[in-house]
Design an enzyme around this catalytic site. Structure first.
Site, PDB file in Angstrom:
ATOM      1  CB  ALA A  10      -0.966  -0.089   1.246  1.00  0.00           C
ATOM      2  CB  CYS A  42      -8.219  -4.766   4.151  1.00  0.00           C
ATOM      3  SG  CYS A  42      -7.153  -3.597   5.101  1.00  0.00           S
ATOM      4  CB  THR A 273      13.957   8.826   8.933  1.00  0.00           C
ATOM      5  OG1 THR A 273      14.939   9.161   8.211  1.00  0.00           O
ATOM      6  CG2 THR A 273      12.669   7.669   8.220  1.00  0.00           C
ATOM      7  CE1 TYR A 279      10.526  13.135   3.134  1.00  0.00           C
ATOM      8  CE2 TYR A 279      12.306  12.186   1.612  1.00  0.00           C
ATOM      9  CZ  TYR A 279      11.704  13.379   1.982  1.00  0.00           C
ATOM     10  OH  TYR A 279      12.188  14.584   1.622  1.00  0.00           O
ATOM     11  CB  ALA A 280       9.819   5.571   7.369  1.00  0.00           C
ATOM     12  N   GLY A 282       3.925   3.886   6.088  1.00  0.00           N
ATOM     13  CA  GLY A 282       3.197   2.631   6.003  1.00  0.00           C
ATOM     14  C   GLY A 282       3.392   1.876   7.440  1.00  0.00           C
ATOM     15  N   GLY A 301      -4.468  -0.016   6.482  1.00  0.00           N
ATOM     16  CA  GLY A 301      -4.470   0.275   4.971  1.00  0.00           C
ATOM     17  C   GLY A 301      -4.648   1.845   4.734  1.00  0.00           C
TER      18      GLY A 301
END
Length: 448
Positions: A10, A42, A273, A279-280, A282, A301
């Protein structure tokens, strides 16, 4: 500009797509260790039950589709093994060929997701013990339940996924037992609301074992029996571990990227971060609780898609923000909908809020219109100012509409009186002259 993305479900695919829309000329490469991308995690219970008839319905894009739509290269079965934050390099292994390689990036988005928790129970290595986290795992479960000898199923864990799978297995005509360590189903919910779901599950023929954990599994090659902590023995041809997930943050942590107290990667509102240009997003990343302003980790999700979009835009030079979450969640359990948003009563009091719970039961639409059903609403209100800080909804048709109205009310810090005054749509097939949400506000105002 070279943008690398680790993970292609996702958040990763949302990030890559948004990065491409933001920068049409960037080189964007996605690394995914599995064989599927962009799938609806999902939706897997509905694929297993057959409600969603074919595999392709839960896989939104193939790698080739994604390349054609967004001009983004997706390298399947490429596992990233190391990140060098100083040299801006990632190192990977091609799981097909066994070859190793490296990729130089300018910006990196980590969307490594989460993994199912698998405690070291004795007998866990027996066949027909599954977790559900990917399309591949769903495929394996579908094969197992199609065998004639699979008649008795045990689900360990009565959370959202566990109870969705209870319905899925029941649709397949299997004898079902759910084992839960807590003394109620749906542990994030209040017990009085969760008990409504428990009664419904029993009516549907589900055997519930509450307030009892798993001790070990037994069997000869394949699971045959689950033994609980209290010594109870339950026969099983198949077992599903559904006791939660943990963030896949080890790769980031080993690279010197900060991980929060939740175990997920710490990020700011831009999904940055502590390391510049990384970057992070999910299920591996934290978010902010909009009510407490604290870092939280709630893998959903909906959050993953929002975070991925934000991280992708910013990695490509944008200035987007992810505001935070209210931990809103919803699930279908046979004929009931169970949904929650904001703080529970216990959580509110732990945050120093002098809160009160208000519970009502109302019709989903006018009682004289065919098909009327009951909806139970429980609101959490701040006694000091009457503001709603949380809500739960358990009921039939229309429950989803009510939780979304209540989530919007919590988001906008509405009071009980405003909840009554809000101009909601009315017609007999959809609600009563006083909607269930308005009645909650009215009763709460009186109680306050």
């Amino acid at each position: 500009m070279k943008i690398a993305v680790i993970g292609a479900v996702a958040a990763g695919t949302s990030a890559a797509a948004k990065a491409r829309r933001t920068d049409k000329d960037a080189e964007i490469v996605v690394f995914e260790k599995d064989t599927d991308i962009s799938y609806a995690g999902c939706g897997l219970p509905y694929y297993i039950s057959g409600v969603t008839p074919t595999r392709d319905k839960v896989v939104m894009n193939t790698a080739q589709d994604f390349k054609e739509k967004y001009n983004v290269e997706v390298r399947l079965q490429h596992e990233v093994t190391k990140i060098n934050k100083d040299d801006k390099k990632l190192y990977y292994k091609n799981l097909n060929s066994g070859e190793n390689g490296e990729y130089q990036f300018d910006k990196l988005i980590i969307s490594t997701g989460a993994s199912a928790i698998k405690p070291p129970f004795a007998g866990l290595d027996l066949e027909n013990i599954f977790t559900l986290r990917s399309v591949e795992s769903a495929d394996q479960i579908k094969v197992a339940v199609s065998r004639q000898e699979t008649q008795k199923v045990v689900i360990i864990g009565a959370g959202l996924i566990g109870l969705e799978m209870a319905e899925a297995f029941s649709k397949l005509g299997l004898e079902l037992t759910v084992v839960e360590l807590e003394d109620q189903v749906l542990p994030p919910f209040s017990k009085e609301m969760a008990d409504l779901v428990a009664e419904h599950l029993k009516e549907k023929g589900v055997n519930l074992i509450l307030d009892d954990g798993i001790d070990h599994f037994e069997g000869s090659g394949r699971v045959e029996k689950i033994v609980t902590a209290s010594g109870r023995e339950v026969e099983a041809d198949l077992a599903l571990l559904s006791i939660g997930v943990k963030p896949n943050s080890k790769l980031a942590q080993e690279a010197g990227i900060e991980v929060g107290e939740t175990g997920a990667i710490k990020v700011n509102e831009k999904l940055e971060t502590n390391v510049k240009d990384i970057y992070a997003a999910g299920d591996c990343a934290e978010s902010t609780d909009l009510l407490t302003n604290k870092d939280v980790w709630v893998p959903l999700g909906s959050t993953a898609n929002k975070q991925g979009r934000t991280a992708g835009e910013n990695a490509a030079g944008g200035e987007a923000e992810h505001y935070g979450i209210l931990k809103t969640g919803i699930t279908k359990i046979f004929d009931l909908t169970a949904a929650k948003t904001g703080l529970g009563l216990k959580e509110a009091k732990e945050e120093g809020i002098d809160a009160v719970a208000v519970k009502i039961k109302a019709h989903n639409h006018a009682s004289y219109y065919p098909g009327t059903d009951s909806i139970h609403l429980r609101g959490i209100f701040d006694k000091e100012n009457g503001v709603i800080v949380g809500a739960e909804v358990i009921g039939g048709d229309g429950s989803d509409k009510r939780i979304d109205v209540l989530a919007t009310a919590v988001y906008n810090r509405m009071t009980a009186d405003e909840l009554f005054q809000v101009d909601l749509a009315y017609a007999p097939p959809y609600s009563g002259p006083k909607d269930a949400v308005a009645i909650l506000g009215m009763v709460a105002e009186k109680k306050l």
